[in-house]
Design a protein around this motif. Sequence first.
Motif, PDB file in Angstrom:
ATOM      1  N   VAL A   1       0.849  -1.190   0.000  1.00  0.00           N
ATOM      2  CA  VAL A   1       0.000   0.000   0.000  1.00  0.00           C
ATOM      3  C   VAL A   1       0.886   1.242   0.000  1.00  0.00           C
ATOM      4  O   VAL A   1       1.761   1.386   0.851  1.00  0.00           O
ATOM      5  CB  VAL A   1      -0.923   0.027   1.237  1.00  0.00           C
ATOM      6  CG1 VAL A   1      -1.774   1.289   1.245  1.00  0.00           C
ATOM      7  CG2 VAL A   1      -1.806  -1.218   1.279  1.00  0.00           C
TER       8      VAL A   1
ATOM      9  N   VAL B   1      -2.493  -1.233  -3.613  1.00  0.00           N
ATOM     10  CA  VAL B   1      -3.373  -0.108  -3.308  1.00  0.00           C
ATOM     11  C   VAL B   1      -2.537   1.167  -3.328  1.00  0.00           C
ATOM     12  O   VAL B   1      -1.428   1.192  -2.804  1.00  0.00           O
ATOM     13  CB  VAL B   1      -4.024  -0.272  -1.915  1.00  0.00           C
ATOM     14  CG1 VAL B   1      -4.887   0.942  -1.574  1.00  0.00           C
ATOM     15  CG2 VAL B   1      -4.854  -1.553  -1.860  1.00  0.00           C
TER      16      VAL B   1
ATOM     17  N   ILE C   1      -7.226   0.543  -6.499  1.00  0.00           N
ATOM     18  CA  ILE C   1      -6.529  -0.738  -6.642  1.00  0.00           C
ATOM     19  C   ILE C   1      -5.896  -0.770  -8.032  1.00  0.00           C
ATOM     20  O   ILE C   1      -6.596  -0.576  -9.041  1.00  0.00           O
ATOM     21  CB  ILE C   1      -7.502  -1.917  -6.483  1.00  0.00           C
ATOM     22  CG1 ILE C   1      -8.189  -1.865  -5.119  1.00  0.00           C
ATOM     23  CG2 ILE C   1      -6.776  -3.252  -6.668  1.00  0.00           C
ATOM     24  CD1 ILE C   1      -9.324  -2.870  -4.961  1.00  0.00           C
TER      25      ILE C   1
ATOM     26  N   SER D   1      -2.168  -5.405  -9.445  1.00  0.00           N
ATOM     27  CA  SER D   1      -2.302  -6.142  -8.189  1.00  0.00           C
ATOM     28  C   SER D   1      -2.704  -7.595  -8.431  1.00  0.00           C
ATOM     29  O   SER D   1      -3.614  -7.889  -9.204  1.00  0.00           O
ATOM     30  CB  SER D   1      -3.351  -5.470  -7.298  1.00  0.00           C
ATOM     31  OG  SER D   1      -3.604  -6.257  -6.147  1.00  0.00           O
TER      32      SER D   1
ATOM     33  N   ALA E   1      -6.957  -6.291  -1.421  1.00  0.00           N
ATOM     34  CA  ALA E   1      -6.875  -4.847  -1.593  1.00  0.00           C
ATOM     35  C   ALA E   1      -8.224  -4.190  -1.297  1.00  0.00           C
ATOM     36  O   ALA E   1      -8.297  -3.146  -0.641  1.00  0.00           O
ATOM     37  CB  ALA E   1      -6.417  -4.521  -3.013  1.00  0.00           C
ATOM     38  N   TRP E   2      -9.303  -4.808  -1.774  1.00  0.00           N
ATOM     39  CA  TRP E   2     -10.618  -4.253  -1.485  1.00  0.00           C
ATOM     40  C   TRP E   2     -10.929  -4.356   0.004  1.00  0.00           C
ATOM     41  O   TRP E   2     -11.520  -3.445   0.589  1.00  0.00           O
ATOM     42  CB  TRP E   2     -11.714  -4.933  -2.294  1.00  0.00           C
ATOM     43  CG  TRP E   2     -13.074  -4.493  -1.825  1.00  0.00           C
ATOM     44  CD1 TRP E   2     -14.000  -5.225  -1.152  1.00  0.00           C
ATOM     45  CD2 TRP E   2     -13.616  -3.170  -1.933  1.00  0.00           C
ATOM     46  NE1 TRP E   2     -15.089  -4.466  -0.849  1.00  0.00           N
ATOM     47  CE2 TRP E   2     -14.894  -3.192  -1.313  1.00  0.00           C
ATOM     48  CE3 TRP E   2     -13.161  -1.978  -2.503  1.00  0.00           C
ATOM     49  CZ2 TRP E   2     -15.705  -2.063  -1.241  1.00  0.00           C
ATOM     50  CZ3 TRP E   2     -13.978  -0.848  -2.427  1.00  0.00           C
ATOM     51  CH2 TRP E   2     -15.226  -0.904  -1.804  1.00  0.00           C
TER      52      TRP E   2
ATOM     53  N   ILE F   1      -9.359  -1.339   1.589  1.00  0.00           N
ATOM     54  CA  ILE F   1     -10.076  -0.099   1.317  1.00  0.00           C
ATOM     55  C   ILE F   1     -11.396  -0.056   2.080  1.00  0.00           C
ATOM     56  O   ILE F   1     -11.755   0.952   2.693  1.00  0.00           O
ATOM     57  CB  ILE F   1     -10.322   0.058  -0.200  1.00  0.00           C
ATOM     58  CG1 ILE F   1      -8.990   0.305  -0.918  1.00  0.00           C
ATOM     59  CG2 ILE F   1     -11.307   1.194  -0.485  1.00  0.00           C
ATOM     60  CD1 ILE F   1      -9.116   0.356  -2.429  1.00  0.00           C
TER      61      ILE F   1
END
Length: 423
Positions: free
Chosen positions: A28, A81, A304, A308, A314-315, A318
């Motif tokens: 990230v 991210v 994203i 990735s 990643a979601w 977030i």
Amino acid sequence: MKKIIACILFISMCSITLQAKNPNELTVWLLGNSGPGVKNALPDFNKKYPNIDVNLQVFGWNDLMPKLQAALTAGSGAPDVVEIFTNTMPRFLGTGAFMPINNQVEPFLNDIASFGMLETNDAAGNIYGLSWSASPNLLFYRSDILEAEGVDPASLKTWDDLIKVGKKVTHNNQYMFLTASQATYPQYWNYFTGMLSQLGGSPFDINGNISINNNDNALKVLKTMDAINKAKISLDVDSWWTPAFGAALKSGKLASFVTGAFHVSILKKTAPEASGLWRIQLAPTIAGGHKSGLFAGGARTVAITSQSENQDAAWNFIQYMMLDENGIQATWEGGAIIPSYNPIFGAKYFDDPDPYYGNQNVGRIIMNGLATLDGQEWYSGPIPSGMMSNEIVGSQLRSLMTNKITPEEGVDKILEGMGNNMP
């Protein structure tokens, strides 16, 4: 021989396995002062997602974008991210740089304030990120200076009020306001966008047409800024974030300045010795304008990348940081990251007193400002990344504030420059 070959193949396969990326590792990249807030939220995130290993990297304001551009051009090396300034988002739409998150966002659409979706959609309606730290413009002021001058801060409702009071406050190397005509970067854009937003304006409309001077909005803003300049109430320094800017805040000779609400955490670090002296309130408005304007340069979008390999994780990251009540509270308490998730705007922790600001309920003032922004629209438009209009407007504002052009001439040059740079 067969056994030897089998062993070699086994060792080779093991080597490949060892070199492969951990499917639960999440890289990230964050901008500037988002780091403390997210770091504060990570312990509980790790409890909820113990199999996700977050590699958090925080970059300076001007360092992340070149690194991201290089990784996107190379086709490798991008994080899972990334956080970017929202007004740079248009340059990436249609490039395939980021993953659409329509399906992930859909259950939350009714709970995301309008500024949480700033400039994140393409013409087909695909959503490529969520925005936070969209900031209402705030007036930061020194309570001790205004009190000594007999000024009631509540009287500073319009820019005309600030100019009138500023003439009284400005004397003996003490100044009412802060400007930056010496800046190598056109920082006046920050004032301009806030005032333009107060009038309900935007550089472009939803269809990408130049709308910056609809209803004479740009002209009204330039006339207001010209009046501030001619009143000679400003301490003129180099760009924000420079030593000169920090010295101005620490000098004890500056009565007020205007910027986005995200600055509440930055000021504490810049001038810790002034704890208890600074206060905040919503910025003055142009007569007839909204109570609060959008500090368009403060919002940041979290997306994203298409590179990735861990898009589900990643979601999850977030969603927790931006749409989960526990994550939002932690990012606020750790670094004053301003949310765009409507259901928590009334949360009690925004009422907590802040000793640095004389025990004001800083969070509540910001949340009240956000409420006035919800529904306002802002489009940086098709000029590359929105930053080109920043530079075009900024250069004319610098000329205006150094008395080289009139407001009318400035508007003409802005419209000409923006028109010439349309794709």
